[in-house]
Design an enzyme around this catalytic site. Sequence first.
Site, PDB file in Angstrom:
ATOM      1  N   HIS A 152      70.120  66.379  28.750  1.00  0.00           N
ATOM      2  CA  HIS A 152      69.238  66.863  27.690  1.00  0.00           C
ATOM      3  C   HIS A 152      70.063  67.642  26.679  1.00  0.00           C
ATOM      4  O   HIS A 152      70.922  68.426  27.049  1.00  0.00           O
ATOM      5  CB  HIS A 152      68.160  67.785  28.288  1.00  0.00           C
ATOM      6  CG  HIS A 152      67.242  68.359  27.263  1.00  0.00           C
ATOM      7  ND1 HIS A 152      66.191  67.645  26.740  1.00  0.00           N
ATOM      8  CD2 HIS A 152      67.234  69.558  26.640  1.00  0.00           C
ATOM      9  CE1 HIS A 152      65.565  68.396  25.841  1.00  0.00           C
ATOM     10  NE2 HIS A 152      66.177  69.564  25.762  1.00  0.00           N
TER      11      HIS A 152
ATOM     12  N   SER B 134      60.331  76.188  28.540  1.00  0.00           N
ATOM     13  CA  SER B 134      59.823  75.005  27.843  1.00  0.00           C
ATOM     14  C   SER B 134      60.700  73.789  28.167  1.00  0.00           C
ATOM     15  O   SER B 134      60.204  72.719  28.542  1.00  0.00           O
ATOM     16  CB  SER B 134      59.806  75.293  26.337  1.00  0.00           C
ATOM     17  OG  SER B 134      59.645  74.120  25.577  1.00  0.00           O
TER      18      SER B 134
ATOM     19  N   LYS C 115      59.925  70.591  31.397  1.00  0.00           N
ATOM     20  CA  LYS C 115      59.876  69.154  31.082  1.00  0.00           C
ATOM     21  C   LYS C 115      60.932  68.382  31.868  1.00  0.00           C
ATOM     22  O   LYS C 115      60.682  67.292  32.371  1.00  0.00           O
ATOM     23  CB  LYS C 115      60.053  68.952  29.579  1.00  0.00           C
ATOM     24  CG  LYS C 115      58.800  69.354  28.790  1.00  0.00           C
ATOM     25  CD  LYS C 115      59.004  69.268  27.285  1.00  0.00           C
ATOM     26  CE  LYS C 115      59.842  70.398  26.769  1.00  0.00           C
ATOM     27  NZ  LYS C 115      59.841  70.574  25.321  1.00  0.00           N
TER      28      LYS C 115
ATOM     29  N   ARG D 239      53.553  78.631  19.578  1.00  0.00           N
ATOM     30  CA  ARG D 239      54.779  79.381  19.272  1.00  0.00           C
ATOM     31  C   ARG D 239      55.288  79.049  17.879  1.00  0.00           C
ATOM     32  O   ARG D 239      55.764  79.919  17.146  1.00  0.00           O
ATOM     33  CB  ARG D 239      55.862  79.057  20.305  1.00  0.00           C
ATOM     34  CG  ARG D 239      55.626  79.695  21.664  1.00  0.00           C
ATOM     35  CD  ARG D 239      56.536  79.099  22.725  1.00  0.00           C
ATOM     36  NE  ARG D 239      57.939  79.251  22.394  1.00  0.00           N
ATOM     37  CZ  ARG D 239      58.901  78.417  22.796  1.00  0.00           C
ATOM     38  NH1 ARG D 239      58.622  77.379  23.557  1.00  0.00           N
ATOM     39  NH2 ARG D 239      60.145  78.627  22.435  1.00  0.00           N
TER      40      ARG D 239
ATOM     41  N   ASP E 115      53.158  72.882  27.906  1.00  0.00           N
ATOM     42  CA  ASP E 115      54.203  73.086  26.898  1.00  0.00           C
ATOM     43  C   ASP E 115      53.776  72.575  25.535  1.00  0.00           C
ATOM     44  O   ASP E 115      54.091  73.177  24.513  1.00  0.00           O
ATOM     45  CB  ASP E 115      55.516  72.420  27.317  1.00  0.00           C
ATOM     46  CG  ASP E 115      56.606  72.665  26.274  1.00  0.00           C
ATOM     47  OD1 ASP E 115      56.971  73.841  26.097  1.00  0.00           O
ATOM     48  OD2 ASP E 115      57.039  71.708  25.610  1.00  0.00           O
TER      49      ASP E 115
HETATM   50  N1  URA Z   1      63.153  72.624  22.720  1.00  0.00           N
HETATM   51  C1  URA Z   1      62.100  72.701  23.571  1.00  0.00           C
HETATM   52  O1  URA Z   1      61.722  71.724  24.206  1.00  0.00           O
HETATM   53  N2  URA Z   1      61.457  73.873  23.676  1.00  0.00           N
HETATM   54  C2  URA Z   1      61.826  74.973  23.004  1.00  0.00           C
HETATM   55  O2  URA Z   1      61.207  76.004  23.164  1.00  0.00           O
HETATM   56  C3  URA Z   1      62.932  74.887  22.125  1.00  0.00           C
HETATM   57  C4  URA Z   1      63.580  73.693  22.011  1.00  0.00           C
END
Ligand code: URA
Length: 442
Positions: free
Chosen positions: A82, A183, A187, A168, A161
């Site tokens: 990622h 966050s 995932k 946010r 999220d």
């Molecule tokens: N990428 C994400 O998936 N979440 C965040 O909070 C910031 C970047």
Amino acid sequence: MRIIDCIDKKVEKLPLTTEEIHFVVENYTNGRIPDEQMAALLMAVRLNGMDDRETADLTYAMMHSGDVVDLSGIDGVKVDKHSTGGVGDTTTLVIAPLVAACGGVVAKMSGRGLSFTGGTIDKLESFPGLNVEQSPDQFLRIVNEVGVAVIGQSGNLVPADKLIYALRDVTGTVRSIPLIASSIMSKKLAAGSDAIVLDVKTGNGAFMRTTKEAIDLARLMVALGKHLDRSVTAVVTDMNQPLGMAIGNALEVREAIELLSDRIAPEDPLFRLCLTLGAEMLMLSGLAQNKEEATDRLQEAIISGAGLAKFKAMVKAMGGDERYCDPYQINELCKVEKKVQVYVSNAGIIQAMDTEELGKAAQVLGAGRARKEDPIDPAVGIMMHVRVGDSVSQDTPLCTLYINDETNEQDSINRVLSAVQIGSTPLEKFPLIYEIIRGEDV
Ligand code: URA
Ligand code: CA
């Protein structure tokens, strides 16, 4: 339990209990906690932070707010990667097939471009016919047959999220290290892989603007992985200029294919980072004992063409026209109405680049979206010809714009020119990789 008490506690800098954190995530996701109360709590977290135990509880609660992917039907160690998001960052398209060619198993879900940053799913859609939405059965079948599949994120993965991130975004609570870590990790953990390599970007084209912040975020995410029984390695890397030379969807696919065809020099930053991340993935998968062995195997997979063959097999299995997986044929997908070279007015040495602005210069040509529903033109974007520290003059172009719609041509040129800072000081090369943080380091 009442949300107002949780807000009060966080305002008083007290930690929330595991039960309180579960209560908040569950009841915000099902709509019983209204946005204004959640926003107040998020702001208290942004200001007063959370400790590692609270962050782990938040990650776990978010991860279980929707589907958790079960990859147990696939043999071997499943390894994911990622990137926290950058410009000209095409590493997934290179590493996923390369790691598969070395025996790794990559079952990856990726995102679309966000703001000025590109997304792997948009890039893959440059291939005519390719379907990024695969059913769970198809996904498992492709990974079992090919060793690699990169698909769009399924609909019900971490719904908490989706809601919290959107809130946010409009309440000034994005830039909180525990909130970003939970966050991202919720995932990644829900996506089911056993091992995860994180590329945490730092610089003016990244969320984390300072290396210290990026290292803090990286350490926290490695610690979260450890806490929740996954092997995680984080690599903190530079995003003070585009990583590769291509910014745009088919243009970045072309650069990935060139790399997989052994047509890019090993000193090239994109090449170096792909080998670094790929080596960490092979080590976490138990397929290499050390960095040297891992790097050798990845290099062999480039030279032999095994990595490109995996890429081609993946594109085909996802319904895409695999004839374009060739360094000549791919040019067909990069054909545009017009190419414009951008020149500086004064000769000098490039002192710095505003990477976010370069991403936007490509975005306004149609390589990215201004709004969620906007279409993307895969062929358009920017090919950079220079990097920070290079000399430029009135007859060496900074870049070439690939244009189909002239509406924003001048806007794009202006953005490129304002993004590149020219001076007379010769520069030391700055690092590409700042730090590698492994499970044993946290
Ligand atoms: N990428 C994400 O998936 N979440 C965040 O909070 C910031 C970047
Ligand atoms: Ca380890």
